[in-house]
Design an enzyme around this catalytic site. Structure first.
Site, PDB file in Angstrom:
ATOM      1  N   LYS A  67       0.849  -1.187   0.000  1.00  0.00           N
ATOM      2  CA  LYS A  67       0.000   0.000   0.000  1.00  0.00           C
ATOM      3  C   LYS A  67       0.873   1.220   0.000  1.00  0.00           C
ATOM      4  O   LYS A  67       1.827   1.325   0.783  1.00  0.00           O
ATOM      5  CB  LYS A  67      -0.882  -0.004   1.271  1.00  0.00           C
ATOM      6  CG  LYS A  67      -1.771   1.211   1.392  1.00  0.00           C
ATOM      7  CD  LYS A  67      -3.066   1.018   0.629  1.00  0.00           C
ATOM      8  CE  LYS A  67      -3.815   2.312   0.387  1.00  0.00           C
ATOM      9  NZ  LYS A  67      -3.402   3.006  -0.880  1.00  0.00           N
TER      10      LYS A  67
ATOM     11  N   LYS B 186       5.719   3.470   8.160  1.00  0.00           N
ATOM     12  CA  LYS B 186       4.567   4.351   8.381  1.00  0.00           C
ATOM     13  C   LYS B 186       3.267   3.544   8.457  1.00  0.00           C
ATOM     14  O   LYS B 186       2.463   3.719   9.367  1.00  0.00           O
ATOM     15  CB  LYS B 186       4.491   5.347   7.221  1.00  0.00           C
ATOM     16  CG  LYS B 186       3.370   6.353   7.348  1.00  0.00           C
ATOM     17  CD  LYS B 186       3.052   7.124   6.072  1.00  0.00           C
ATOM     18  CE  LYS B 186       4.218   7.592   5.253  1.00  0.00           C
ATOM     19  NZ  LYS B 186       3.832   8.633   4.272  1.00  0.00           N
TER      20      LYS B 186
ATOM     21  N   LYS C 180       5.369   1.800  -3.236  1.00  0.00           N
ATOM     22  CA  LYS C 180       5.297   3.153  -3.801  1.00  0.00           C
ATOM     23  C   LYS C 180       5.549   3.042  -5.292  1.00  0.00           C
ATOM     24  O   LYS C 180       6.212   2.107  -5.745  1.00  0.00           O
ATOM     25  CB  LYS C 180       6.383   4.044  -3.187  1.00  0.00           C
ATOM     26  CG  LYS C 180       6.069   5.509  -3.268  1.00  0.00           C
ATOM     27  CD  LYS C 180       5.308   5.955  -2.038  1.00  0.00           C
ATOM     28  CE  LYS C 180       4.730   7.337  -2.182  1.00  0.00           C
ATOM     29  NZ  LYS C 180       4.186   7.802  -0.883  1.00  0.00           N
TER      30      LYS C 180
ATOM     31  N   ASP D 194      -0.042  10.749  -4.562  1.00  0.00           N
ATOM     32  CA  ASP D 194       1.110  11.389  -3.920  1.00  0.00           C
ATOM     33  C   ASP D 194       1.320  12.666  -4.745  1.00  0.00           C
ATOM     34  O   ASP D 194       0.388  13.104  -5.439  1.00  0.00           O
ATOM     35  CB  ASP D 194       2.340  10.461  -3.935  1.00  0.00           C
ATOM     36  CG  ASP D 194       3.431  10.899  -2.958  1.00  0.00           C
ATOM     37  OD1 ASP D 194       3.328  10.572  -1.772  1.00  0.00           O
ATOM     38  OD2 ASP D 194       4.396  11.584  -3.376  1.00  0.00           O
TER      39      ASP D 194
ATOM     40  N   ASN E 159      -2.301  19.440  -1.793  1.00  0.00           N
ATOM     41  CA  ASN E 159      -3.301  18.809  -0.933  1.00  0.00           C
ATOM     42  C   ASN E 159      -2.926  18.820   0.546  1.00  0.00           C
ATOM     43  O   ASN E 159      -3.726  19.214   1.394  1.00  0.00           O
ATOM     44  CB  ASN E 159      -3.522  17.375  -1.458  1.00  0.00           C
ATOM     45  CG  ASN E 159      -4.289  16.522  -0.496  1.00  0.00           C
ATOM     46  OD1 ASN E 159      -3.695  15.816   0.310  1.00  0.00           O
ATOM     47  ND2 ASN E 159      -5.599  16.606  -0.547  1.00  0.00           N
TER      48      ASN E 159
ATOM     49  N   SER F 285      -6.672   5.997   3.881  1.00  0.00           N
ATOM     50  CA  SER F 285      -6.760   5.070   2.739  1.00  0.00           C
ATOM     51  C   SER F 285      -7.139   3.686   3.242  1.00  0.00           C
ATOM     52  O   SER F 285      -7.934   2.981   2.618  1.00  0.00           O
ATOM     53  CB  SER F 285      -5.415   4.974   2.016  1.00  0.00           C
ATOM     54  OG  SER F 285      -5.242   6.045   1.116  1.00  0.00           O
TER      55      SER F 285
HETATM   56  N1  GLU Z   1       1.245   9.069  -0.646  1.00  0.00           N
HETATM   57  C1  GLU Z   1       0.702   9.093   0.682  1.00  0.00           C
HETATM   58  C2  GLU Z   1       1.802   8.782   1.682  1.00  0.00           C
HETATM   59  O1  GLU Z   1       2.904   9.216   1.489  1.00  0.00           O
HETATM   60  C3  GLU Z   1      -0.552   8.243   0.821  1.00  0.00           C
HETATM   61  C4  GLU Z   1      -0.443   6.818   0.399  1.00  0.00           C
HETATM   62  C5  GLU Z   1      -1.764   6.054   0.418  1.00  0.00           C
HETATM   63  O2  GLU Z   1      -2.785   6.639   0.742  1.00  0.00           O
HETATM   64  O3  GLU Z   1      -1.712   4.876   0.105  1.00  0.00           O
HETATM   65  O4  GLU Z   1       1.618   8.168   2.694  1.00  0.00           O
END
Ligand code: GLU
Length: 447
Positions: free
Chosen positions: A90, A114, A126, A166, A240, A379
């Site tokens: 994810k 995270k 990612k 992102d 955002n 998410s």
């Molecule tokens: N890109 C965001 C982050 O850095 C969200 C990733 C997501 O919602 O999967 O955590």
């Protein structure tokens, strides 16, 4: 200890020689986690961190598309499937000309820890492309997204890998990506998050990263019996994350005085109030304009081209733009001006020397992997709602988000509180995230 860390880093450096951002992210974790591993027999001698820094899978692919002049353009697409020990991969997709393997591996590695911190069952990944969405027409964005998904679709799925947004990937891009996935698979599933409300999205998802960053700062302030009320806050970025960090900051009675983009920053000494923030949101999200246009509308504010806002006097700073946007000089300026809270909305915005300066000054400093985890956490809540085929109310999602951020804060204290009472949130976040992933990896054997 130093030599164990150095030995580990030498190995990682040898293997990833041209990946400075990835090495930076790994080193920060190694410095805090290796001493913990050495102290704990269950992790020691299992090469567990070495396994964690090697992606389970790296996908790189050609993304050809046709621009409005009829020219064929070729971009490079990526998906790093980093770690699936605690759940499906994810993490977001980034479309930006600076995207390369190093940037995405650093982001994927941070994402693993995270996501573990959120307490939700999500592994880390990612992806993205070196495609530059700036000044592209809507049609070009759509054709690019369709071409990108025409390869990515075979690697992802609601129980395998769930991308999201992102930098450069927002609601519009997620829509085009989702449309193409659905067409290719003939399947309506929660394969992406950040979806529109009428087709499987979650309330509060757009706000979540920014709100979460502020909730985390609130928790840090509470440890010193303090609050946002009356504070002066500098924010970088105007996308955002920055927009909703500003919105929540204003709601809590503080004054936001800066926002920025890659061209420079605006300083509004009177404060960016709700009406001014609405102007910024329309400018950035609908008109896709530049932050410099703020001063034409509000001439009392000033625009400083080519600089970042860290020289502006503030109590609280929220870096919400991008990686390595706060260097040692910036850190010194922030500290000299009395800034005592830093909550990162971006991923790895502070360079290592800046982080060390914040730690030495014993201010309240939260690394992005803790303070910006509200985005991916929500998410996770979107995925739950998709699986249950229900929609929670705004209040319900916000309550869950607040609870998750407060749990992350507690977990950072658990592993980061030092004998003198100072909380090292970097150490806390890294160890808390590591323990959860490492336990799952150990249970699942050498795979
Ligand atoms: N890109 C965001 C982050 O850095 C969200 C990733 C997501 O919602 O999967 O955590």
């Amino acid at each position: 200890m130093e030599s164990i860390i150095k030995g580990f880093m030498d190995l990682v450096k040898q293997r990833n020689q041209h990946e400075p951002e990835f090495l930076q992210a790994v080193e920060e974790v190694a410095e805090t986690v290796i001493p913990y591993i050495v102290d704990h027999d269950i992790y020691y001698g299992k090469n567990i961190l070495l396994r964690m820094v090697e992606p389970e899978r790296v996908l790189m692919f050609r993304v050809p598309w046709i621009d409005d002049t009829g020219e064929i353009v070729v971009n490079r697409g990526f998906r790093i499937e980093m770690n699936s020990a605690i759940g499906p991969y994810k993490g977001g997709l980034r479309f930006h000309p600076t995207v390369n393997l190093s940037i995405l591996k650093f982001l994927a590695f941070e994402q693993v820890l995270k996501n573990a911190l959120t307490t939700l069952p999500m592994g880390g990944g990612k992806g993205g492309s070196d495609f530059d969405p700036k000044e592209k027409s809507d049609g070009e964005i759509m054709r690019f997204c369709q071409s990108f998904m025409s390869e990515l679709f075979r690697h992802i799925g609601p129980n395998t890998d769930i991308p999201a947004g992102d930098i450069g990937v927002g609601g519009r891009e997620i829509g085009y990506l989702f449309g193409m996935y659905k067409k290719l698979r003939n399947e309506f599933t929660g394969v992406l998050t950040g979806k529109g409300m009428s087709w499987g999205g979650s309330l509060i998802r757009p706000e979540a990263t920014g709100y979460g960053t502020v909730y985390f700062a609130q928790s840090m302030l509470e440890t010193r019996n303090d609050s946002f009320e009356g504070k002066v806050v500098t924010i970088s970025g105007s996308g955002n994350v920055a927009q909703y960090a500003a919105e929540k900051t204003i709601q809590l009675g503080a004054k936001v005085v800066t926002l920025s983009d890659s061209g420079g920053y605006i300083y509004d000494e009177e404060g960016i109030n709700t009406e001014k923030l609405e102007f910024v949101m329309d400018l950035k999200n609908n008109k896709r304009g530049r932050i410099s246009e703020y001063v034409s509308k509000y001439p009392n504010a000033k625009y400083v081209a080519g600089e970042r806002p860290w020289g502006v006097k503030c109590d609280i700073a929220l870096p919400c733009a991008t990686q390595n946007e706060v260097n040692l000089d910036d850190a010194k300026k922030l500290l000299a001006n009395g800034c005592f809270v830093i909550s990162e909305g971006a991923n790895m915005p502070s360079e290592p020397e800046a982080v060390h300066a914040f730690q030495d000054a014993k201010i309240l400093y939260a690394p992005g992997k803790a303070s910006n985890a509200g985005g991916v956490a929500t998410s996770g809540l979107e995925m739950s709602q998709n699986s249950l085929r229900i929609v929670w109310t705004r209040e319900e999602v916000d309550q869950r988000l607040r609870k998750i951020m407060s749990n992350i804060h507690k977990n950072c204290i658990k592993y980061g509180k030092q004998d003198n009472g100072y909380v090292d949130y970097v150490r806390g976040a890294n160890i808390a995230g590591f323990v959860k992933v490492a336990d799952a990896m150990l249970a699942q054997g050498v795979v």
